[in-house]
Design a protein around this motif. Structure first.
Motif, mmCIF file in Angstrom:
data_model
loop_
_atom_site.group_PDB
_atom_site.id
_atom_site.type_symbol
_atom_site.label_atom_id
_atom_site.label_comp_id
_atom_site.label_asym_id
_atom_site.label_seq_id
_atom_site.Cartn_x
_atom_site.Cartn_y
_atom_site.Cartn_z
ATOM 1 N N UNK A 21 4.734 -2.877 2.853
ATOM 2 C CA UNK A 21 4.360 -4.254 2.591
ATOM 3 C C UNK A 21 3.688 -4.804 3.838
ATOM 4 N N UNK A 22 2.506 -5.331 3.676
ATOM 5 C CA UNK A 22 1.709 -5.844 4.790
ATOM 6 C C UNK A 22 1.503 -7.339 4.596
ATOM 7 N N UNK A 23 1.799 -8.117 5.612
ATOM 8 C CA UNK A 23 1.497 -9.552 5.586
ATOM 9 C C UNK A 23 0.212 -9.785 6.353
ATOM 10 N N UNK A 24 -0.727 -10.455 5.713
ATOM 11 C CA UNK A 24 -1.972 -10.799 6.397
ATOM 12 C C UNK A 24 -1.697 -11.872 7.439
ATOM 13 N N UNK A 25 -2.443 -11.836 8.535
ATOM 14 C CA UNK A 25 -2.322 -12.820 9.611
ATOM 15 C C UNK A 25 -3.696 -13.377 9.967
ATOM 16 N N UNK A 26 -4.344 -14.090 9.019
ATOM 17 C CA UNK A 26 -5.681 -14.619 9.298
ATOM 18 C C UNK A 26 -5.697 -15.677 10.390
ATOM 19 N N UNK A 27 -4.556 -16.285 10.693
ATOM 20 C CA UNK A 27 -4.515 -17.303 11.745
ATOM 21 C C UNK A 27 -4.211 -16.702 13.120
ATOM 22 N N UNK A 28 -4.041 -15.388 13.178
ATOM 23 C CA UNK A 28 -3.764 -14.710 14.442
ATOM 24 C C UNK A 28 -4.921 -14.884 15.429
ATOM 25 N N UNK A 29 -4.582 -14.942 16.697
ATOM 26 C CA UNK A 29 -5.622 -14.992 17.732
ATOM 27 C C UNK A 29 -6.477 -13.732 17.727
ATOM 28 N N UNK A 61 7.463 -4.080 5.930
ATOM 29 C CA UNK A 61 8.452 -3.060 5.592
ATOM 30 C C UNK A 61 7.739 -1.769 5.241
ATOM 31 N N UNK A 62 8.479 -0.667 5.303
ATOM 32 C CA UNK A 62 7.936 0.643 4.941
ATOM 33 C C UNK A 62 9.083 1.472 4.392
ATOM 34 N N UNK A 63 8.910 1.965 3.159
ATOM 35 C CA UNK A 63 9.955 2.705 2.466
ATOM 36 C C UNK A 63 9.359 3.998 1.911
ATOM 37 N N UNK A 64 10.088 5.076 2.092
ATOM 38 C CA UNK A 64 9.633 6.346 1.526
ATOM 39 C C UNK A 64 9.850 6.321 0.014
ATOM 40 N N UNK A 65 8.818 6.728 -0.721
ATOM 41 C CA UNK A 65 8.895 6.839 -2.179
ATOM 42 C C UNK A 65 8.326 8.197 -2.561
ATOM 43 N N UNK A 96 0.831 -1.200 0.000
ATOM 44 C CA UNK A 96 0.000 0.000 0.000
ATOM 45 C C UNK A 96 0.869 1.255 0.000
ATOM 46 N N UNK A 97 0.278 2.346 -0.460
ATOM 47 C CA UNK A 97 0.882 3.667 -0.339
ATOM 48 C C UNK A 97 0.086 4.446 0.709
ATOM 49 N N UNK A 98 0.786 5.127 1.604
ATOM 50 C CA UNK A 98 0.167 5.993 2.611
ATOM 51 C C UNK A 98 0.933 7.308 2.655
ATOM 52 N N UNK A 99 0.327 8.317 3.238
ATOM 53 C CA UNK A 99 0.992 9.612 3.387
ATOM 54 C C UNK A 99 1.898 9.646 4.603
ATOM 55 N N UNK A 100 1.704 8.717 5.524
ATOM 56 C CA UNK A 100 2.545 8.664 6.716
ATOM 57 C C UNK A 100 3.131 7.266 6.862
#
Length: 126
Positions: A91-99, A80-84, A48-52
């Motif tokens: 980069x976001x990893x989904x955690x559907x098995x998380x408690x 990870x998070x990189x300024x562009x 994803x892209x975000x402003x912050x």
């Protein structure tokens, strides 16, 4: 000798164009959401892209909406998070098995359906 690899070379999972996905991000412990723009997607994660910036290893909750499907409170972890330029690519990893994840099996099924729909759409437009 070092060889630089693009981020796509290092990926083990197919990533699909995420431009059709509407995304909202809420870092754990915050009440408000951060607007985000999807870059690419797989059933395992999203860029994803975000402003912050988003802190690495921070747990976040995502809302995804695409082609009539909506998935709220999807648990993810910032990989990870990189300024562009004037924005940040995370980069976001989904955690559907998380408690922390409610309705785990349903979430995994919706992610698979969404990935298949995006794949079919991408193949049809190619």
């Amino acid at each position: 000798m070092t060889t630089e690899h693009s981020s796509e070379d290092r990926r083990s999972n197919l990533r699909l164009d995420g431009v059709r996905i509407a995304v909202a991000v809420r870092p754990r412990g915050r009440l408000g959401s951060i607007s985000a723009e999807a870059v690419d997607f797989s059933r395992h994660g999203i860029a994803i892209h975000t402003e912050q910036p988003l802190d690495k290893d921070r747990i976040i909750y995502l809302s995804l909406c695409c082609e009539g499907m909506r998935l709220d409170n999807l648990v993810g972890v910032v990989h990870n998070c990189v300024r562009q330029g004037g924005q940040y690519r995370s980069g976001i990893r989904f955690r559907p098995s998380s408690e922390l994840q409610q309705d785990r099996l349903e979430v995994e099924a919706i992610l698979a359906i969404l990935e298949n729909q995006l794949f079919d759409t991408q193949e049809a437009s190619a």
